[in-house]
Enzyme design. Sequence first.
Site, PDB file in Angstrom:
ATOM      1  N   ASN A 153      -6.161   3.361  -4.220  1.00  0.00           N
ATOM      2  CA  ASN A 153      -5.178   2.687  -3.372  1.00  0.00           C
ATOM      3  C   ASN A 153      -3.743   2.976  -3.761  1.00  0.00           C
ATOM      4  O   ASN A 153      -2.828   2.749  -2.967  1.00  0.00           O
ATOM      5  CB  ASN A 153      -5.413   1.171  -3.405  1.00  0.00           C
ATOM      6  N   GLN A 181      -9.862   1.667   0.953  1.00  0.00           N
ATOM      7  CA  GLN A 181      -8.836   2.617   1.395  1.00  0.00           C
ATOM      8  C   GLN A 181      -9.428   3.815   2.122  1.00  0.00           C
ATOM      9  O   GLN A 181      -8.762   4.429   2.964  1.00  0.00           O
ATOM     10  CB  GLN A 181      -8.000   3.095   0.202  1.00  0.00           C
ATOM     11  N   HIS A 203      -8.426  -5.509   7.468  1.00  0.00           N
ATOM     12  CA  HIS A 203      -6.992  -5.404   7.751  1.00  0.00           C
ATOM     13  C   HIS A 203      -6.400  -4.055   7.368  1.00  0.00           C
ATOM     14  O   HIS A 203      -5.243  -3.778   7.651  1.00  0.00           O
ATOM     15  CB  HIS A 203      -6.214  -6.565   7.103  1.00  0.00           C
ATOM     16  N   CYS A 327      -1.727  -5.777  -4.294  1.00  0.00           N
ATOM     17  CA  CYS A 327      -2.437  -6.821  -5.028  1.00  0.00           C
ATOM     18  C   CYS A 327      -1.837  -7.062  -6.406  1.00  0.00           C
ATOM     19  O   CYS A 327      -2.262  -7.954  -7.131  1.00  0.00           O
ATOM     20  CB  CYS A 327      -3.912  -6.462  -5.168  1.00  0.00           C
TER      21      CYS A 327
END
Length: 390
Positions: A153, A181, A203, A327
Amino acid sequence: MIFLDAAATTPVRREVLEAMWPHLAGEFGNPSSHHSLGDAAAAALAGARSAAARALGCRPGEVTFTSGGTEADNLAVKGIALARRAADPGLDRVVISAVEHPAVEESARYLERSHGFAVDVVPVDAYGLVSEEALAAALRPETALVSIMYANNEVGTVQPIARLATLARASGIPFHTDAVQAAGWLPLDTAALGVDALSISGHKLGAPKGNGALFLRGRTPLEPLIHGGGQERGRRSGTENVAGAVALATALTLVREGQPKRAAHVAGLRDDFIRSVLAGVPGAVLTGHPSSRLPSVASFCFPGTSGESVLLELERQGVICSSGSACAAGSDEPSPVLVALGIEAAVAQTAVRFSFDATVTAAELAEAADAVRTAVGSVRALDPTLLGPN
């Protein structure tokens, strides 16, 4: 605004909103209820599960809907490891790579801290790749699970998942991959990949936040993390988010259509952007693998800057991007992923990630590359001390 932070989240697609809207309004039944409203909800949930299964190349019963990629990762890592140790107390080790998303790494550390598991971390090379030799060296008779992400990611490096999964399965060890991803850009055929579990998040695909799924190959043992009424075949109790499941399945179906052509197109734009940035910014360093990388990610370190300062300057110029994983927002520590690649901590703190969705244009990326050159130059000019000793 030029939005180049699609690895953090993507806009909700109109087709997804239209598909899920009826299940937020008139068709509001509980799929466990035995009446017409409940039956309609159950039918919608079953349809979403079948559509998701088609996108993943698996059976509908192998799809468990979750609240997102993080829950799917937690369920896979904790659930499989705990179930396997319950069947055989000698299985008390888990293997992860040095560049995993926190959802996987922290799940493994929880097992270590609270259940006495040992965590074996497979190193990566300077590009972030896990080699077959490195994974083979980490496998032991006591290994309960291997979890290695499909695509990173932060730097976009794509792992040779099919080959790595073959190694694990040859030793009878279940293999999980975080494909959050990768979804939308890389093939997700679970049979071809040879994985036993795979996590995705809506999302990242044009669905709203708060929905995801775990593929779990039939007969793979799993200890549920959420107990209750036994929904999702007993793997994840709680009244299902029917609208979220429909949204995820719709988004998966949409991104599957034309995926190879779309990925190739965006990869070409990405490569042009990388060349422009490297040519225009002295000292810029591309992070991640130069070719085995997501079509949608271009990540750099800009020595002699502060990554956060570059981000602020880029936003002032209308370019939205990030310094790495969303995150890890709020952390001022260097990225563990970049450190695992052998990048010095001080340089890792200059990182900036640009990630694209399928609508990005060549003109937008050309404008963004100009903005990067200006932003880095401005930051360096404002604080020459960042350049370090001559």
